[in-house]
Design a protein around this motif. Structure first.
Motif, short mmCIF file in Angstrom:
data_model
loop_
_atom_site.label_atom_id
_atom_site.label_comp_id
_atom_site.label_asym_id
_atom_site.label_seq_id
_atom_site.Cartn_x
_atom_site.Cartn_y
_atom_site.Cartn_z
N ALA A 201 0.93 -1.43 0.15
CA ALA A 201 0.04 0.13 -0.34
C ALA A 201 0.69 1.43 0.24
O ALA A 201 0.45 2.38 -1.04
CB ALA A 201 -0.98 0.12 1.54
N ARG A 202 1.70 1.24 0.76
CA ARG A 202 2.87 2.24 0.60
C ARG A 202 3.64 2.92 -0.39
O ARG A 202 3.54 3.89 -0.95
CB ARG A 202 3.97 2.03 1.47
CG ARG A 202 4.40 3.38 2.29
CD ARG A 202 5.72 3.46 2.94
NE ARG A 202 5.51 3.17 4.60
CZ ARG A 202 5.47 2.60 5.74
NH1 ARG A 202 7.11 1.82 5.26
NH2 ARG A 202 4.67 3.21 6.67
N GLU A 203 4.04 1.92 -1.00
CA GLU A 203 4.21 2.24 -2.92
C GLU A 203 3.55 2.13 -3.81
O GLU A 203 3.71 3.11 -4.59
CB GLU A 203 5.22 0.75 -3.21
CG GLU A 203 6.33 -0.51 -2.36
CD GLU A 203 6.67 -1.47 -2.70
OE1 GLU A 203 5.67 -1.90 -3.30
OE2 GLU A 203 7.76 -1.65 -2.80
N ALA A 204 2.64 1.86 -3.41
CA ALA A 204 1.16 2.37 -3.85
C ALA A 204 0.79 4.05 -3.81
O ALA A 204 -0.50 5.16 -4.20
CB ALA A 204 -0.31 1.58 -4.27
N ALA B 289 -10.04 1.29 -2.82
CA ALA B 289 -9.24 1.41 -4.50
C ALA B 289 -8.32 0.63 -4.85
O ALA B 289 -8.06 -0.24 -4.95
CB ALA B 289 -9.09 2.88 -4.93
N TYR B 290 -7.47 0.47 -3.10
CA TYR B 290 -5.78 0.38 -3.02
C TYR B 290 -6.75 -1.95 -2.91
O TYR B 290 -5.87 -2.58 -3.98
CB TYR B 290 -5.35 0.28 -1.91
CG TYR B 290 -3.94 -0.55 -1.92
CD1 TYR B 290 -2.66 -0.69 -2.97
CD2 TYR B 290 -4.15 -1.19 -1.01
CE1 TYR B 290 -2.27 -1.21 -3.20
CE2 TYR B 290 -3.05 -2.23 -0.56
CZ TYR B 290 -1.98 -2.70 -2.01
OH TYR B 290 -1.25 -3.19 -1.09
N LEU B 291 -7.73 -1.66 -2.50
CA LEU B 291 -8.09 -3.38 -1.95
C LEU B 291 -8.08 -3.85 -3.50
O LEU B 291 -8.89 -5.15 -3.32
CB LEU B 291 -8.51 -2.94 -0.56
CG LEU B 291 -8.43 -3.28 0.68
CD1 LEU B 291 -8.53 -3.21 1.43
CD2 LEU B 291 -6.79 -3.89 0.95
N THR B 292 -9.48 -3.61 -4.21
CA THR B 292 -10.33 -3.59 -4.75
C THR B 292 -9.70 -4.73 -6.39
O THR B 292 -10.35 -5.83 -6.02
CB THR B 292 -10.90 -2.79 -5.93
OG1 THR B 292 -11.83 -2.22 -4.85
CG2 THR B 292 -11.97 -3.05 -6.66
N PRO B 293 -8.91 -4.08 -6.75
CA PRO B 293 -8.02 -5.36 -7.35
C PRO B 293 -7.35 -7.11 -6.90
O PRO B 293 -7.83 -8.03 -7.65
CB PRO B 293 -6.62 -5.01 -7.89
CG PRO B 293 -6.73 -3.52 -7.65
CD PRO B 293 -7.06 -3.58 -6.17
N TRP B 294 -7.22 -6.79 -5.54
CA TRP B 294 -7.14 -8.17 -4.96
C TRP B 294 -8.29 -8.64 -4.61
O TRP B 294 -8.47 -10.31 -4.15
CB TRP B 294 -6.66 -7.83 -3.64
CG TRP B 294 -4.82 -7.10 -4.34
CD1 TRP B 294 -5.49 -6.58 -3.42
CD2 TRP B 294 -4.03 -7.59 -4.39
NE1 TRP B 294 -3.78 -5.58 -4.21
CE2 TRP B 294 -3.30 -6.56 -4.82
CE3 TRP B 294 -3.45 -8.75 -5.36
CZ2 TRP B 294 -1.72 -6.60 -5.58
CZ3 TRP B 294 -2.73 -8.63 -5.87
CH2 TRP B 294 -1.46 -8.16 -6.17
#
Length: 135
Positions: free
Chosen positions: A42-45, A126-131
Motif C-alpha cells: 500500500a505504501r508503494e502505491a 481502490a487499493y484493495l479492489t484489484p485483489w
C-alpha cells in the motif's frame, strides 16, 4: 482475479517438538504476508492509512498437512469480500508447491486514537479492489 504472493522464510523458532511448523505459527506467517500487502504494498502505491490501524476480528485456519522446517513457504492471498467497515483476506500456504493450509481473516479498519472501528476510505477500497476475487 489477482493474487498477492509472498515468499516467507521459516525460522528455527517456528518448529514444534515434532519438527513441523507449529500450528500457531501459521497465523504469524499469514500476518507477515498480510503486512506485506497492506503496509508495504500500500505504501508503494501511495497509501499509508491502512498502517494507522487495522484489527483482526476473526481467523479461520484449515491445516491440510504438516510443514517441515526447511525451504521458504509461499503464501498466496486475495480478498473474498470488501464491505464498508471490513474486508476478508483469504490465504493459501504452499509448501513445495502443495497447499498445506488455507485460512481467512476478517480485517476491520480501526481508529486507534478514538478506540473504535471506522469505514474504509475510497482510496483504501481502490487499493484493495484489484485483489478481490469475484465468485
Amino acid at each position: 482475479m489477482a493474487r498477492f504472493t509472498y515468499h516467507c522464510a521459516l525460522r528455527w523458532s517456528d518448529m514444534d517438538a515434532f519438527g513441523h511448523v507449529n500450528n500457531a505459527r501459521f497465523l504469524t506467517l499469514y500476518e507477515e504476508a498480510r503486512v506485506e500487502l497492506m503496509f508495504k504494498g500500500a505504501r508503494e502505491a501511495g497509501l499509508t492509512s491502512l498502517e494507522a490501524g487495522v484489527v483482526i476480528s476473526r481467523h479461520e485456519v484449515d491445516y491440510l498437512r504438516p510443514v517441515d522446517y526447511g525451504r521458504p513457504v509461499r503464501i498466496d492471498m486475495w480478498l473474498e469480500e470488501i464491505r464498508p467497515s471490513r474486508f476478508v483476506v483469504a490465504y493459501e500456504l504452499f509448501d513445495d508447491d502443495v497447499v498445506a493450509s488455507r485460512a481467512r481473516s476478517v480485517c476491520v479498519p480501526f481508529d486507534l486514537s478514538a478506540g473504535r472501528p471506522r469505514r474504509l476510505s475510497e482510496a483504501e477500497r481502490a487499493y484493495l479492489t484489484p485483489w478481490l476475487e469475484r465468485p
